[in-house]
Design a protein around this motif. Structure first.
Motif, PDB file in Angstrom:
ATOM      1  N   ASP A 167      -5.165  -8.141 -10.684  1.00 49.00           N
ATOM      2  CA  ASP A 167      -4.717  -6.681 -10.952  1.00 49.00           C
ATOM      3  C   ASP A 167      -6.091  -5.820 -10.574  1.00 49.00           C
ATOM      4  O   ASP A 167      -6.542  -5.193 -11.669  1.00 49.00           O
ATOM      5  CB  ASP A 167      -4.334  -6.540 -12.060  1.00 49.00           C
TER       6      ASP A 167
ATOM      7  N   LYS B 240      -6.502  -0.990  -2.669  1.00 50.49           N
ATOM      8  CA  LYS B 240      -5.873  -1.244  -3.975  1.00 50.49           C
ATOM      9  C   LYS B 240      -6.829  -0.928  -4.993  1.00 50.49           C
ATOM     10  O   LYS B 240      -6.782  -0.273  -6.148  1.00 50.49           O
ATOM     11  CB  LYS B 240      -5.478  -2.784  -3.965  1.00 50.49           C
TER      12      LYS B 240
ATOM     13  N   ASP C 235      -0.073   0.174  -8.032  1.00 53.53           N
ATOM     14  CA  ASP C 235      -0.648  -0.848  -7.103  1.00 53.53           C
ATOM     15  C   ASP C 235      -0.230  -0.489  -5.600  1.00 53.53           C
ATOM     16  O   ASP C 235       0.660  -0.733  -5.202  1.00 53.53           O
ATOM     17  CB  ASP C 235      -0.220  -2.248  -7.628  1.00 53.53           C
TER      18      ASP C 235
END
Length: 336
Positions: free
Chosen positions: A129, A163, A326
Motif C-alpha cells: 500500500d 500511486k 489508490d
C-alpha cells in the motif's frame, strides 16, 4: 558471481547467464533484481538486504542476478528454475508477463513476485500500500514546508509511481489544503530508474519554482534528488529503503517500503509447500509494510507535534476513518 555480474554486458547473454547460474544448488532460494542495479540504495538494495538478512539468520546460501535488460526476464527465470532454485523471488512490477509464462512450465517451483500480480497456483504476489505510506510523508512534507510548495520526482512514468504521488499529494493536502504540488518524472523507459543527473536537474527546477521539500520515488535516480536538496540547503524525502543516513539533516524522512522483510519472509516460507502462501499478499500500515523512517539522522527535523499528527493520521487510515485513494484502481487522483 560479482565478477560475472560486473562484466555481464560484455558477454554473450546465454554464456553469461549459464556462468551465473551454474553454481545454484538444489533448493537454494534465488532472487532476481529489477533494472537499476542491485546497489541502488533504494528498491533493489532493499531486496538484497532482505536476502542478506535471511542468510545471516539461517546460515543458508542463495543465488542472485542483476538484470541488464527486459529481454533477460524469461531466460533468467527458466535458468534458475531448471537449476532447482526454490523459491525464486523477483522484485519489480515488470515481471508479470515473463512469470506468467514460466511459472506454468515449472509447476513444482514456487515463485514470489513483488509489485506484480500473477494468477498461478505456484505464485505468491506481494503488493504494498505505497499510497498510504506516501500519504504520511506527504503530511510531513507539508507540515515542514515554509514556502507552501512541495515537490515530487518520480522515476519511470508508470501507474505504480503515480500511486506514490497520489498518496503523497493527498497527505500534503490533508494537513494543508492550500499546499501547492509540483510533479515530474525522470523518463518513460526503464533507464528512468538510474538517471540521478536528470532527477537532480528536475529537483533544482522545483526548488527554483518555490518547493522546499521534494519526495523522490525514483529508485537509483532518487540519489540525484537527495544530493540536490543537500546542495541547496533544502529537504528531500527518500523512498523504499531508509535513506536518512545519506544526507543527515537534509533527508527529512524516508517512505519505507519493506521489500527487505518481504524477501526475508519469502525465503523462509516459500521454499516449503507447507508454508508457501500462493495468491495475493498485501502489506500496508497495519502490517508495517510501509511507513516513515525516524532515526538519529532525522529526529531533530521532525518535532513532537508533527510526529503526533502523522501517527494520528496513520491510526485513522488503519481504522478506516481516513481513506487514501489508490491511483492504480482507476488511474485517477481525485481532488489533486
Amino acid at each position: 558471481m560479482n565478477k560475472f555480474v560486473k562484466h555481464f554486458g560484455a558477454l554473450a547473454t546465454g554464456v553469461a547467464m549459464t556462468a551465473l547460474l551454474a553454481g545454484a544448488a538444489l533448493a537454494d532460494p534465488a532472487i532476481i533484481y529489477d533494472l537499476g542495479g542491485k546497489f541502488d540504495k533504494s528498491f533493489n538494495e532493499a531486496a538484497y538486504n532482505g536476502a542478506e538478512a535471511w542468510k545471516a539468520e539461517t546460515g543458508g546460501a542463495y543465488v542472485d542476478l542483476e538484470l541488464q535488460n527486459d529481454a533477460q526476464r524469461e531466460q533468467a527465470l527458466r535458468r534458475f528454475a531448471s537449476q532447482g532454485a526454490n523459491p525464486i523471488v523477483m522484485a519489480g512490477f515488470s515481471w508479470g508477463t515473463a512469470l506468467g509464462t514460466v511459472a506454468a512450465e515449472f509447476p513444482d517451483t514456487n515463485f514470489v513476485v513483488i509489485d506484480a500480480v500473477v494468477d498461478q497456483p505456484n505464485v505468491q504476489s506481494i503488493i504494498f500500500d505505497e499510497h498510504t505510506g506516501s500519504f504520511l510523508v506527504g503530511a510531513i512534507a507539508a507540515l515542514k514546508s515554509t514556502t507552501g510548495t512541495v515537490g515530487f520526482v518520480g522515476g519511470m512514468d508508470v501507474p505504480i509511481i503515480h500511486k506514490f504521488y497520489c498518496g503523497y499529494a493527498q497527505g500534503a493536502k490533508a494537513v494543508k489544503p492550500d499546499i501547492k504540488l509540483i510533479e515530474n518524472y525522470t523518463g518513460t523507459t526503464p533507464a528512468a530508474w538510474n538517471d540521478p543527473v536528470t532527477a537532480g536537474e528536475l529537483t533544482k527546477a522545483q526548488f527554483d519554482a518555490g518547493a522546499d521539500v521534494v519526495f523522490a520515488a525514483a529508485g537509483g535516480s532518487g540519489l540525484g534528488v537527495l544530493q540536490a536538496a543537500a546542495d541547496a540547503g533544502k529537504f528531500a524525502i527518500g523512498v523504499d529503503s531508509n535513506q536518512n543516513y545519506l544526507h543527515p539533516g537534509s533527508v527529512l524522512t524516508s517512505m519505507l517500503k519493506r521489500v527487505d522483510v518481504a524477501v526475508t519472509t519469502a525465503f523462509k516460507e516459500a521454499g516449503d509447500d507447507a508454508t508457501f502462501k500462493p495468491g495475493i499478499t498485501v502489506l500496508g500500515l497495519a502490517e508495517s509494510g510501509v511507513g516513515y523512517a525516524l532515526d538519529d539522522n532525522n529526529k531533530a527535523l521532525i518535532d513532537d507535534a508533527t510526529k503526533a499528527t502523522v501517527d494520528d493520521l496513520s491510526a485513522k487510515i488503519q481504522s478506516g476513518a481516513i481513506t487514501v485513494h489508490d491511483y492504480t484502481t482507476d488511474s485517477t487522483c481525485p481532488g489533486i
